[in-house]
Design a protein around this motif. Structure first.
Motif, short mmCIF file in Angstrom:
data_model
loop_
_atom_site.label_atom_id
_atom_site.label_comp_id
_atom_site.label_asym_id
_atom_site.label_seq_id
_atom_site.Cartn_x
_atom_site.Cartn_y
_atom_site.Cartn_z
N MET A 235 0.82 -1.18 0.00
CA MET A 235 0.00 0.00 0.00
C MET A 235 0.86 1.24 0.00
N ASN A 236 0.25 2.28 -0.43
CA ASN A 236 0.97 3.54 -0.50
C ASN A 236 1.00 4.18 0.88
N ILE A 237 2.14 4.69 1.26
CA ILE A 237 2.32 5.24 2.61
C ILE A 237 1.55 6.54 2.81
N ARG A 238 1.24 7.24 1.73
CA ARG A 238 0.55 8.53 1.89
C ARG A 238 -0.89 8.34 2.37
N TYR A 239 -1.47 7.15 2.19
CA TYR A 239 -2.81 6.90 2.69
C TYR A 239 -2.82 6.82 4.23
N PHE A 240 -1.69 6.56 4.82
CA PHE A 240 -1.59 6.52 6.29
C PHE A 240 -1.12 7.85 6.86
N ILE A 241 -0.24 8.53 6.15
CA ILE A 241 0.35 9.76 6.67
C ILE A 241 -0.65 10.92 6.61
#
Length: 121
Positions: A1-7
């Motif tokens: 998954m892309n980390i920007r979805y969590f950040i």
């Protein structure tokens, strides 16, 4: 998954939490002036006795400074009051206990009749 979805959500939650703490910070003002007793308990009791003797005490539920509390109510015969209440009940002009006589668009006649009945006393 892309980390920007969590950040991005974590950053948004952190910013909202920081912004809301500034709104909750309040400096309560405490009145620190000392209370000075000017009358003793016996003096206050004597003043109350004098006011009671002069009929200056208000009954429970009365408002201080209202014009009606300073003037004695005119005395009507019990039969007169009973006839007025029965007539008001027959016309549907009585208010339920605790309601104020407030004019509404649907019941303008009701307020007029209630104030007229009160003014007649």
């Amino acid at each position: 998954m892309n980390i920007r979805y969590f950040i991005a959500p974590a950053l948004a939650v952190t910013l909202m939490a920081l912004a809301s703490t500034a709104a909750l910070a309040d400096d309560p003002t405490v009145d620190s002036t000392p209370f000075v007793v000017t009358h003793s308990r016996s003096e206050v009791k004597a003043e109350v006795r004098q006011a009671r003797h002069a009929h200056q005490l208000l009954a429970a539920g009365e408002l201080a400074g209202s014009a009606a509390s300073n003037e004695p109510a005119p005395l009507l015969a019990r039969a007169t009051v009973k006839a007025e209440v029965l007539a008001a009940r027959a016309h549907g002009e009585l208010l339920p206990a605790g309601e104020l006589a407030v004019a509404t668009a649907s019941q303008p006649r009701r307020l007029l009749a209630v104030t007229t009945l009160a003014a007649a006393r």
